[in-house]
Write a protein that holds these residues in place. Structure first.
Motif, mmCIF file in Angstrom:
data_model
loop_
_atom_site.group_PDB
_atom_site.id
_atom_site.type_symbol
_atom_site.label_atom_id
_atom_site.label_comp_id
_atom_site.label_asym_id
_atom_site.label_seq_id
_atom_site.Cartn_x
_atom_site.Cartn_y
_atom_site.Cartn_z
ATOM 1 N N ASP A 260 -0.787 10.797 13.758
ATOM 2 C CA ASP A 260 -1.230 10.112 12.463
ATOM 3 C C ASP A 260 -0.854 11.493 11.120
ATOM 4 N N PRO A 261 0.314 11.402 10.784
ATOM 5 C CA PRO A 261 0.198 12.377 10.038
ATOM 6 C C PRO A 261 0.071 12.659 8.830
ATOM 7 N N VAL A 262 -0.786 11.238 8.183
ATOM 8 C CA VAL A 262 -0.929 10.628 6.961
ATOM 9 C C VAL A 262 -2.133 10.240 6.810
ATOM 10 N N GLU A 263 -3.523 10.479 6.196
ATOM 11 C CA GLU A 263 -4.367 10.078 6.204
ATOM 12 C C GLU A 263 -4.845 8.766 5.630
ATOM 13 N N SER A 264 -3.772 9.028 4.440
ATOM 14 C CA SER A 264 -4.438 7.878 3.733
ATOM 15 C C SER A 264 -3.273 8.128 2.387
ATOM 16 N N LEU A 265 -2.284 6.839 2.571
ATOM 17 C CA LEU A 265 -0.957 6.832 1.227
ATOM 18 C C LEU A 265 -1.921 5.193 0.516
ATOM 19 N N THR A 266 -2.129 5.500 -0.511
ATOM 20 C CA THR A 266 -2.218 4.316 -1.008
ATOM 21 C C THR A 266 -1.499 3.402 -2.733
ATOM 22 N N PHE A 267 -1.503 3.192 -3.527
ATOM 23 C CA PHE A 267 -0.873 2.406 -4.044
ATOM 24 C C PHE A 267 -1.838 1.552 -5.054
ATOM 25 N N THR A 268 -1.271 1.596 -6.169
ATOM 26 C CA THR A 268 -1.973 1.045 -7.601
ATOM 27 C C THR A 268 -0.938 0.263 -7.998
ATOM 28 N N LEU A 269 -0.628 -0.927 -8.495
ATOM 29 C CA LEU A 269 0.939 -1.200 -9.086
ATOM 30 C C LEU A 269 0.140 -2.184 -10.569
ATOM 31 N N ASN A 334 -10.757 -8.824 -1.593
ATOM 32 C CA ASN A 334 -11.622 -8.103 -1.021
ATOM 33 C C ASN A 334 -10.706 -7.602 0.098
ATOM 34 N N ASP A 335 -10.194 -7.300 0.716
ATOM 35 C CA ASP A 335 -9.045 -6.986 1.590
ATOM 36 C C ASP A 335 -8.834 -5.393 1.372
ATOM 37 N N SER A 336 -9.145 -4.054 2.045
ATOM 38 C CA SER A 336 -8.833 -3.389 2.350
ATOM 39 C C SER A 336 -7.411 -2.539 2.345
ATOM 40 N N THR A 337 -6.994 -3.276 2.892
ATOM 41 C CA THR A 337 -5.631 -3.082 2.603
ATOM 42 C C THR A 337 -4.416 -3.518 1.918
ATOM 43 N N TYR A 338 -4.373 -4.648 1.865
ATOM 44 C CA TYR A 338 -3.935 -5.618 0.602
ATOM 45 C C TYR A 338 -4.347 -6.507 -0.692
ATOM 46 N N ALA A 339 -5.341 -5.831 -1.102
ATOM 47 C CA ALA A 339 -6.467 -6.781 -2.600
ATOM 48 C C ALA A 339 -5.220 -6.775 -3.391
ATOM 49 N N TYR A 340 -5.752 -7.562 -4.384
ATOM 50 C CA TYR A 340 -5.114 -7.543 -5.940
ATOM 51 C C TYR A 340 -6.611 -8.024 -6.670
ATOM 52 N N SER A 341 -6.472 -7.737 -8.237
ATOM 53 C CA SER A 341 -7.660 -8.370 -8.895
ATOM 54 C C SER A 341 -7.143 -8.452 -10.346
ATOM 55 N N CYS A 342 -7.790 -9.184 -11.128
ATOM 56 C CA CYS A 342 -7.093 -10.019 -11.943
ATOM 57 C C CYS A 342 -7.616 -9.653 -13.508
ATOM 58 N N ASP A 343 -7.220 -9.426 -14.542
ATOM 59 C CA ASP A 343 -8.748 -9.209 -15.669
ATOM 60 C C ASP A 343 -8.567 -9.834 -16.629
ATOM 61 N N ASP A 345 -7.363 -11.522 -18.276
ATOM 62 C CA ASP A 345 -6.103 -13.131 -19.673
ATOM 63 C C ASP A 345 -5.916 -13.119 -17.676
ATOM 64 N N ASN A 346 -6.327 -12.680 -16.120
ATOM 65 C CA ASN A 346 -5.730 -13.089 -15.638
ATOM 66 C C ASN A 346 -4.272 -12.652 -15.181
ATOM 67 N N THR A 347 -4.555 -10.757 -15.942
ATOM 68 C CA THR A 347 -2.723 -10.332 -15.522
ATOM 69 C C THR A 347 -3.655 -9.580 -14.392
ATOM 70 N N PRO A 348 -2.677 -9.849 -13.217
ATOM 71 C CA PRO A 348 -2.715 -9.448 -11.789
ATOM 72 C C PRO A 348 -2.699 -7.439 -12.136
ATOM 73 N N THR A 349 -3.495 -6.896 -10.497
ATOM 74 C CA THR A 349 -2.862 -5.763 -10.661
ATOM 75 C C THR A 349 -3.414 -5.676 -8.716
ATOM 76 N N MET A 350 -1.852 -5.006 -8.070
ATOM 77 C CA MET A 350 -1.941 -4.772 -6.637
ATOM 78 C C MET A 350 -2.746 -3.453 -6.174
ATOM 79 N N HIS A 351 -3.149 -3.758 -4.642
ATOM 80 C CA HIS A 351 -3.505 -2.402 -4.651
ATOM 81 C C HIS A 351 -3.418 -2.390 -2.807
ATOM 82 N N LEU A 352 -2.409 -1.372 -2.573
ATOM 83 C CA LEU A 352 -2.043 -1.320 -1.557
ATOM 84 C C LEU A 352 -2.881 -0.562 -0.690
ATOM 85 N N ASP A 353 -3.283 -0.360 0.819
ATOM 86 C CA ASP A 353 -3.366 0.872 1.645
ATOM 87 C C ASP A 353 -2.287 0.889 2.819
#
Length: 443
Positions: A260-269, A334-343, A345-353
């Motif tokens: 497990d060389p990487v402990e955390s690798l997350t992205f917010t799109l 509410n998924d911890s790995t693949y999540a999304y949120s909406c503001d 105006d229903n503009t999405p944000t992707m959250h990737l762990d």
């Protein structure tokens, strides 16, 4: 005298000659064995004595005592020597761009018990045994490497060259003019180390012992140079990770090792102002230019307006085999790995762990190479196989077709976060070097 009497006399003479010769052989062999046993016993006592000297010297060198005295074991046919000009340690940092910075270049000095071709030596805060061309460690030097932190209090033997026989007294005092000097950190030298490599080189008559020590205590790259009586330990300076924007890729991953060389690798799109992610096509790629390739791909959907799920594909190619995993219904709010949120105006944000525990489905490649198909395990598996150094590139439709209207991801507003596994064994993130000199006399 008759023939029979002559024969008996000759037999007695021959028997006496054989007996005398046999006694001579026994005396010679017994003397050699006794000499060897005495030498071995003397060397063993010297090893114990030098190990005690090592402990006493460390107290002085590291500032826990102003001075120490010790009666060394009787040298018998050998002798003790102070050799202030023997051995050398060099510590060099090489940056990714090829720049080189020398942090340390100093003699180590040594205190040596010598008996024929056998030596027991104190050097660099350790004790070494050598006979002929070989060398091995008796007690370890002052070199502590754990959790990507290298602590190196370099102990130097200074003073004048001296020789003493018998059971001399060794006196150790601090060399105030040359001790307690902080080499790293220092002016312009700070932790954590970012990118490049750190090389610790030791030139010594006991370089083979140093090499075995480096190989047993680290998983760094150890190079032995017999023609130079030199060993080099290379560690990767990878930094601690941290936050970055997607405009800053390729992301340089360094010193990847272990399961497990990487402990955390997350992205917010974040989408650009003209996108709702219905045309999202975002890819994370690592390609070694040869037989290995890692690709993580998301093809989008407008999750905030129509509830469609983005498709996730993960591929790892090794040689001629490409293994593929996928997921088509893995996103939720509410998924911890693949999540999304909406503001509002229903503009999405992707959250990737990408170190998360959500499973993907193995789809092709002739059989999954790992039993655990969680996203985090798959990503770490691929990166570990491609390591120790990997460059991750972000591709989006906007980068591939900058003149089109499908640039769905705002790379400057989108971010990532990287944290390495702190137990990596090939890397150095925090470096602490001090130079500590002691004067040694033997009388």
């Amino acid at each position: 005298m008759d023939a029979r009497g002559q024969t008996e006399t000759i037999g007695v003479v021959l028997l006496l000659a054989i007996t005398v010769a046999g006694v001579g052989v026994v005396v010679v062999a017994g003397g050699s064995a006794l000499d060897a046993a005495q030498d071995q016993s003397s060397v063993q006592r010297a090893e114990q004595s030098m190990s005690l000297f090592d402990a006493r010297s460390a107290l002085v060198a590291l500032g826990r005592s102003d001075g120490q005295s010790l009666t060394l074991a009787n040298s018998e046919r050998g002798s003790y020597e102070v050799r202030p000009d023997t051995g050398r340690m060099v510590v060099v940092r090489e940056g990714d761009g090829g720049s080189t910075t020398e942090y340390l270049n100093t003699t180590l000095g040594s205190v040596v018990y010598e008996n024929g071709d056998t030596e027991v030596a104190y050097q660099g805060g350790g004790v070494w045994y050598s006979r002929g061309a070989g060398a091995e460690m008796v007690s370890p030097p002052e070199f502590n490497y754990q959790d990507a932190t290298l602590t190196l209090p370099v102990i130097r033997v200074t003073g004048s060259a001296q020789t003493a026989a018998g059971a001399p007294t060794a006196r150790v005092t601090r060399n105030e003019a040359e001790t307690n000097r902080s080499v790293f950190p220092g002016p312009g030298r700070t932790n954590p180390l970012q990118n490049g490599t750190v090389t610790v080189a030791v030139e010594s008559d006991y370089y083979r012992g140093w090499a075995s020590f480096f190989q047993s205590r680290t998983s760094g790259n150890v190079t032995v140079l017999p023609d130079e009586n030199r060993v080099e330990l290379e560690l990767v300076a990878r930094g601690t990770g941290g936050q970055f924007t997607l405009e800053e890729t390729p992301l340089e991953l360094r010193g990847l090792a272990g399961d497990d060389p990487v402990e955390s690798l997350t992205f917010t799109l974040k989408p650009n102002k003209n996108s709702d992610f219905s045309d999202l096509h975002w890819t994370l790629v690592a390609d070694d230019g040869g037989s290995q390739r890692f690709e993580f791909d998301i093809q989008g959907a407008n999750v905030c307006n129509d509830g469609n799920q983005p498709d996730v594909t993960l591929e790892y190619t090794d040689g001629g085999t490409t293994h593929t995993w996928g997921g088509s219904d893995v996103f939720s709010k509410n998924d911890s790995t693949y999540a999304y949120s909406c503001d509002g105006d229903n503009t999405p944000t992707m959250h990737l762990d990408l170190t998360g525990d959500t499973n993907l489905t193995y789809e092709s490649g002739g059989g999954a190479p790992v039993a655990n198909n969680s996203t985090g395990n798959l990503v770490n598996y691929a990166l570990g196989k491609m390591g120790p150094n990997v460059d991750l590139k972000v591709l989006s439709k906007g980068k591939q077709n900058p003149s089109g209207n499908s640039a769905s991801t705002d790379l400057s507003a989108s971010t990532g976060q990287l944290e390495y596994d702190s137990s990596g064994e090939r890397v150095v993130t925090f470096l602490h070097i001090t130079e500590n000199a002691v004067n040694v006399t033997v009388r």
